[in-house]
Each structure stands twice: as structure tokens, then as C-alpha cells.
Design an enzyme around this catalytic site. Structure first.
Site, PDB file in Angstrom:
ATOM      1  N   TYR A 101      56.729  27.861  30.659  1.00  0.00           N
ATOM      2  CA  TYR A 101      57.868  28.096  31.557  1.00  0.00           C
ATOM      3  C   TYR A 101      58.968  27.070  31.284  1.00  0.00           C
ATOM      4  CZ  TYR A 101      60.507  27.911  35.956  1.00  0.00           C
ATOM      5  OH  TYR A 101      61.509  27.882  36.889  1.00  0.00           O
ATOM      6  N   SER A 109      65.857  25.070  35.242  1.00  0.00           N
ATOM      7  CA  SER A 109      64.887  24.315  36.022  1.00  0.00           C
ATOM      8  C   SER A 109      64.837  22.890  35.485  1.00  0.00           C
ATOM      9  CB  SER A 109      63.493  24.942  35.897  1.00  0.00           C
ATOM     10  OG  SER A 109      62.496  24.082  36.420  1.00  0.00           O
TER      11      SER A 109
END
Length: 244
Positions: free
Chosen positions: A153, A139
Site C-alpha cells: 500500500y 498517504s
């Protein structure tokens, strides 16, 4: 013979788009899912209706036993697996880090980091010296830090990036390529699951292309890295983020 492929978290979003696209490019696909059997069956049915080969397999990839069972079931159904997409991932609720529950931290790391490592380890063991391809889903958060939203995350995806590079260099001599795709904000249900379904509208203006990605656009990058067209690409994190 077409290549057997496992897509973890393949029942929705980027995983589902990847499974469908890969099947259309000739891969025999195992669609892994954790809970939603109906969503996985929808993907499998669509692939078969288009003339492809697919099977759905439930497994918790955050556990060693779950990963072994996944590979065993996939190989029984579609033959030898020579490709893996580590797509399964979770964020936990959006919010400041001080509010994150310890159980959320553990689960995010179990799925995003440990799950990817366990699946990659099983893949490498089964690939042997026959070669293969692994694509991990990272990501852009790995490089932005996602402050105020989900820094845990972001940290998990930074770990995925480091793992991708190290493993790629370790297994390159065996003909195994390991890469990652780092999507930017994408139109999937991950935003609703994190507690902010309207997040796409909030972040759109930050993106140079002024829009979020469609899952199919991320899938194109993933499937390219799996393909022979990317035969000299390994240890690379490909950013697919609209310029962000």
C-alpha cells in the site's frame, strides 16, 4: 456556474467528508462508489438536504470502461466536470509483505495507482484547455514505508506522489492544477477493513498531536486545494498528519 466535481470512493470516510464539504462550498458533486449504494445514497441525501447538488454513481475505477462510464454519468447529471478527487483506495489485510496474496497486490495497484491514473487521464482529456483541478489522496505511508503492516500500500501511494508531480508539470500550461493530500492515521473504517479495528489506539502515541485525524480535517485540505484560494499551488503533496 458551480463547478462539477467527481469524488471517487465518496460514500464513506474521507471521500464522504470531502463530498459533503465541497457541496457546502458550492460544488456540484458526483459521489462515486464501488458496491455500497446505500452508503452513497446517505451522502447524496445529506448534501441535498443541506441545499447542495449531488448524485451517486456506481463504477469500478480500476477499469477503463468503468472510468468512462463514471464521467459520462456525472456529466449527464451535474454538467461539465472541472474537478476530480481521486480518493478511492484500499490497503488489503495488515501483515508482513511475505504473506500478501498476489491477488491483493494486483487489486491494490489497480485501485490506488491505475484507478487514479485512469480517472486523471479522463479528467485531463475532458478539461481540455478550460482548466481544472485534480487532488489525489496519498498517504504518509508513502514516506514511512509502513513496514510490517502494508508495504505494498505504501508503495502504491509513493507512485501516486510521483504521478502527481509529473502530471502537474505536464498540464500546468493548460490551467490544470494537480496536487495530493497525504493524510496520517484517520478515523475511518479502513482500519477495520484491513483487519485491525483497534489500530487507532495502537498508533496514537506515535503522533505528535496525540490523536488521529477526523475525516473532515482531511477534507478541509482537499477542498482548499480544489479552490481558487490554492490557485498558485500545483505539483504539491500536502501532508496532513498531526506532525507525523
Amino acid at each position: 456556474m458551480p463547478t462539477g466535481l467527481i469524488v471517487t470512493g465518496g460514500s464513506r470516510g474521507i471521500g464522504a467528508a470531502t463530498a459533503r464539504l465541497a457541496a457546502g462550498r458550492g460544488f456540484r458533486v458526483c459521489v462515486n462508489y464501488a458496491r455500497d449504494a446505500q452508503a452513497a445514497e446517505t451522502v447524496v441525501t445529506a448534501i441535498r438536504a443541506a441545499g447542495g447538488t449531488a448524485v451517486g454513481v456506481q463504477a469500478d475505477i480500476g477499469t477503463e470502461r468503468g472510468v468512462r462510464d463514471l464521467f459520462d454519468a456525472a456529466e449527464a447529471a451535474i454538467g461539465p466536470v472541472r474537478a476530480l478527487v481521486n480518493n478511492a483506495g484500499i490497503t488489503g489485510p495488515i501483515g508482513r509483505f511475505e504473506t500478501v496474496e498476489t491477488e491483493t497486490l494486483r487489486r491494490v495497484l489497480d485501485v490506488n495507482v491505475l484507478g487514479s491514473m485512469l480517472c486523471a487521464r479522463e479528467a485531463v482529456r475532458r478539461f481540455g484547455d478550460q482548466g481544472g483541478a485534480i487532488v489525489n489522496l496519498s498517504s504518509v505511508a508513502a514516506t514511512t514505508g509502513a513496514a510490517g503492516e502494508y508495504v505494498h500500500y505504501a508503495a502504491s501511494k509513493a507512485a501516486v506522489d510521483a504521478f502527481t508531480l509529473g502530471l502537474a508539470r505536464e498540464v500546468a500550461g493548460r490551467g490544470i492544477r494537480v496536487n495530493a493530500v497525504a493524510p496520517g492515521s484517520t478515523l475511518t473504517d479502513i482500519h477495520a477493513a484491513a483487519g485491525e479495528p483497534d489500530r487507532p489506539a495502537r498508533v496514537r502515541s506515535r503522533i505528535p498531536l496525540q490523536r488521529l485525524a477526523e475525516p473532515e480535517e482531511i477534507a478541509e485540505a482537499v477542498v482548499w486545494l480544489l479552490s481558487d484560494a490554492a490557485s498558485y499551488v500545483t505539483g504539491t503533496v500536502l501532508r496532513v498528519a498531526g506532525g507525523f
